[in-house]
Design an enzyme around this catalytic site. Structure first.
Site, PDB file in Angstrom:
ATOM      1  CG  HIS A  85     -46.847 -24.027 -41.602  1.00 42.45           C
ATOM      2  ND1 HIS A  85     -46.844 -22.945 -40.758  1.00 42.45           N
ATOM      3  CD2 HIS A  85     -47.336 -25.058 -40.869  1.00 42.45           C
ATOM      4  CE1 HIS A  85     -47.322 -23.303 -39.579  1.00 42.45           C
ATOM      5  NE2 HIS A  85     -47.628 -24.586 -39.612  1.00 42.45           N
ATOM      6  CB  CYS A  86     -41.515 -21.422 -41.768  1.00 43.49           C
ATOM      7  SG  CYS A  86     -41.592 -20.358 -43.196  1.00 43.49           S
ATOM      8  CG  MET A  87     -43.786 -16.487 -38.398  1.00 49.19           C
ATOM      9  SD  MET A  87     -44.698 -17.211 -37.028  1.00 49.19           S
ATOM     10  CE  MET A  87     -45.675 -15.803 -36.507  1.00 49.19           C
ATOM     11  NE  ARG A 108     -40.605 -18.027 -45.806  1.00 49.03           N
ATOM     12  CZ  ARG A 108     -39.379 -18.404 -45.489  1.00 49.03           C
ATOM     13  NH1 ARG A 108     -38.649 -19.034 -46.363  1.00 49.03           N
ATOM     14  NH2 ARG A 108     -38.887 -18.148 -44.296  1.00 49.03           N
TER      15      ARG A 108
END
Length: 648
Positions: A26-28, A30
């Site tokens: 995951h990123c910030m 998504r």
């Protein structure tokens, strides 16, 4: 069990279960999945989940937009699925399994041309303007142009060519730089290589056709000669030369001892790349590029040009979905170099307009559906301005029939476009402003095509949609007592509402579209703006609670304002890859902060050395009860002083 455990179980089921997950991260905002069988994911049901704000597939990754709470969701998902998370780089590496050779080539082309598009668009607009003042005979009974009767405009015409020449004639320099930047090698070597392709010592590429073979200058090595020909505006020779430089540099880095690498690696890499470029790759690349442009040109101008236009106009929008449309940039530029203009790009602009007109039809059909209009209206506007993704993914594909109606309208407009020989000076701004890049003698025909691209999809969408959306439209016009009660509950005292956001950095404020990031620029995360920073402290733009921090990368944070609005502050583009190097949090998660409170300290030099832009994005991920937000792009802001957004 965590807060999102049930939602995580549902998402796990809808993506095909644990056995369908090759990798997850995951990123910030998504969740990033690499799926063994992407077709098993039930996208319609996934996007219907309340916790999901959208989804899309990019570079082999299926990405599900959750928002600021993605870290909590991710933890719950890992817990219920039993799948071990991996790094973002590992996800990218795993994603290659879902990309065929063509998709990988397209991904490389997209990465090369993406940084060049702003300059190419600027050059196209300048050429269009110059043609209006030096090629339109509007004065003295149609015998003179504006340049003919005005010394000022004649001088301006000459001056603007300084920029036009730099953009198009020197294009190989930009291509070589972009290739080395993307591949992680020495960018300055790429620039030097590009300069050797357009050097003034060489015969200009545009003069080759008019120069006798005996008069072409050459390097004489005694037992063989090599023609001294430049590659102004040539695409393929530059790409081939730059890729050769990249792999030579990587090879010499690998075999050269560290103590002498500073001398051996750049010298050997550049020398051999320049030799290869002028002795082999340049001539071969020129021939291949010319052959491709000749085939396309024959299709557009030949006996079957109407069929070519119909097919291209119909399939271009689906190409956008697959990402294959990025290949058109190289073809357009080659057409411009070989024929002085492109007949392909006008059809692309018309496809943008057609998809926007299909959304306009949905606006008319769903005029009583306020929730739908929140998506429809901005998607239509952005599409008419040349950005099709919000319209295609957010509206047209959701209902399918508007997408097909847009394709039909695009095909109709493209048929007329090629039949009338409509030609553009260069790649320009898509959508309605695209007329600015059309050659003056083709502006009339392009205007006719624009009308077709607006009317046909709009009429088809409204006709087909009246029956398909009848029940939906009726349902969405009703407001239940429960909804009315909820509106009362979230009412806030006007005196306590936050009215605006202050600048979170000192620097130039730009629009999200100018950020050049596939997710932020296309509005997938929401509306917002960005600041190109001049300092290194990120401040809170309003009173808020720190809702999300990324402890591993420390490059972003989520805030929940006192009026319920949620926003994301994201320092740099792709800076998550720096894994926190150069970033330091000055607050803790859950902390209440006042306007102007320092949030993150970051090292701009480290970001630039890592090869990433330090442009800092602010996106409104949850609008709460705020009806409208106005962003102040195009200004120079002072941190904690300048208002950069106003709430209504």
């Amino acid at each position: 069990m965590g807060k999102y455990a049930e939602d995580a179980k549902e998402l796990l089921r809808l993506i095909g279960g644990r056995e369908n997950i090759a990798a997850v991260s995951h990123c910030m905002t998504r969740m990033r999945f690499v799926l063994h069988e992407p077709k098993k994911a039930d996208i319609e049901k996934i996007e219907a989940m309340k916790v999901v704000k959208g989804s899309f597939t990019q570079t082999g990754q299926f990405q599900v937009i959750i928002g600021n709470t993605v870290a909590d969701f991710y933890n719950d998902f890992i817990a219920v699925s039993g799948v071990e998370g991996v790094s973002k780089d590992a996800v990218k590496k795993a994603a290659k399994q879902n990309q065929n050779i063509l998709q990988r080539i397209v991904a490389v082309l997209a990465g090369i041309f993406a940084p060049l598009i702003p300059a190419i668009i600027t050059g196209g607009l300048i050429l269009g303007f110059r043609n209006c003042i030096d090629s339109l005979y509007l004065f003295e009974n149609g015998t003179k142009t504006l340049c003919d009767i005005s010394q000022f405009w004649s001088g301006m015409d000459s001056f603007l060519w300084l920029i036009g020449e730099a953009v198009f004639h020197m294009l190989p320099v930009g291509i070589c730089w972009s290739v080395t930047k993307k591949m992680g090698t020495t960018q300055m070597l790429g620039i030097v290589l590009g300069l050797t392709l357009v050097s003034g010592q060489l015969l200009n590429a545009y003069a080759v056709a008019g120069t006798a073979a005996a008069d072409i200058p050459a390097w004489d090595f005694g037992f063989f000669k090599v023609n001294m020909i430049g590659y102004q505006a040539q695409v393929l020779p530059a790409i081939l030369a730059a890729l050769t430089l990249v792999y030579l540099e990587k090879f010499f880095r690998k075999i050269t001892p560290q103590v002498i690498s500073m001398i051996v690696v750049p010298f050997c890499s550049l020398l051999l790349a320049v030799v290869a470029a002028h002795f082999v790759l340049g001539p071969v690349g020129w021939k291949i590029g010319s052959a491709i442009s000749a085939v396309v040109y024959a299709g557009i101008t030949g006996s079957f040009k109407v069929i070519f236009g119909a097919v291209f106009g119909f399939v271009y929008a689906p190409l956008v979905i697959t990402g294959l449309h990025h290949m058109s940039n190289a073809i357009d530029l080659q057409l411009i170099a070989d024929y002085g203009g492109t007949m392909l790009w006008p059809m692309i602009a018309l496809s943008n307009i057609a998809q926007g007109s299909a959304v306009l039809g949905m606006i008319a059909l769903q005029r009583k559906n306020a929730e739908a209009q929140e998506v429809n209206v901005p998607a239509c506007i952005s599409c008419y301005l040349g950005v099709t993704e919000p319209a295609i993914f957010g509206v047209n594909l959701k209902h399918v029939f508007p997408f097909i109606c847009g394709m039909i309208g695009s095909a109709c407009a493209a048929v007329v476009c090629v039949a009338m020989g409509t030609t553009a000076n260069a790649i320009g701004v898509g959508g309605l402003p695209g007329i600015l890049s059309i050659k003056p003698d083709s502006m009339g025909s392009f205007a006719i095509c624009m009308v077709i691209a607006v009317v046909v999809p709009f009429v088809l969408t409204t006709i087909v949609g009246k029956k398909k959306l009848q029940d939906t439209c009726k349902a969405t016009t009703q407001t239940t007592d429960e909804e009315k009660d909820s509106e009362t509950i979230i009412a806030v005292d006007e005196e306590k509402k936050i009215k605006n956001l202050k600048a979170f950095l000192t620097g130039k404020v730009i629009t999200l579209k100018d950020v050049n990031d596939g997710v932020f620029s296309e509005g997938f995360m929401g509306e917002g703006m960005a600041i190109i920073p001049e300092d290194n402290i990120l401040y809170a733009p309003a009173d808020a609670t720190v809702s999300v921090l990324m402890q591993d990368s420390r490059h972003a944070c989520g805030l929940t304002l006192d009026n319920g609005v949620e926003l994301l502050l994201h320092i740099g583009i792709d800076t998550v890859n720096m894994k926190g190097d150069g970033f330091q949090y000055l607050v803790t998660e859950g902390q209440k902060v006042k306007e102007g409170t320092p949030l993150i300290q970051f090292d701009r030099d480290k970001i630039k050395k890592a090869g990433y832009p330090d442009t800092t994005v602010c996106v409104i991920t949850e609008q709460a009860e705020v009806e409208k937000i106005s962003f102040m792009a195009g200004i120079n802001a002072q941190a904690n002083v300048t208002v950069v957004a106003e709430f209504e």
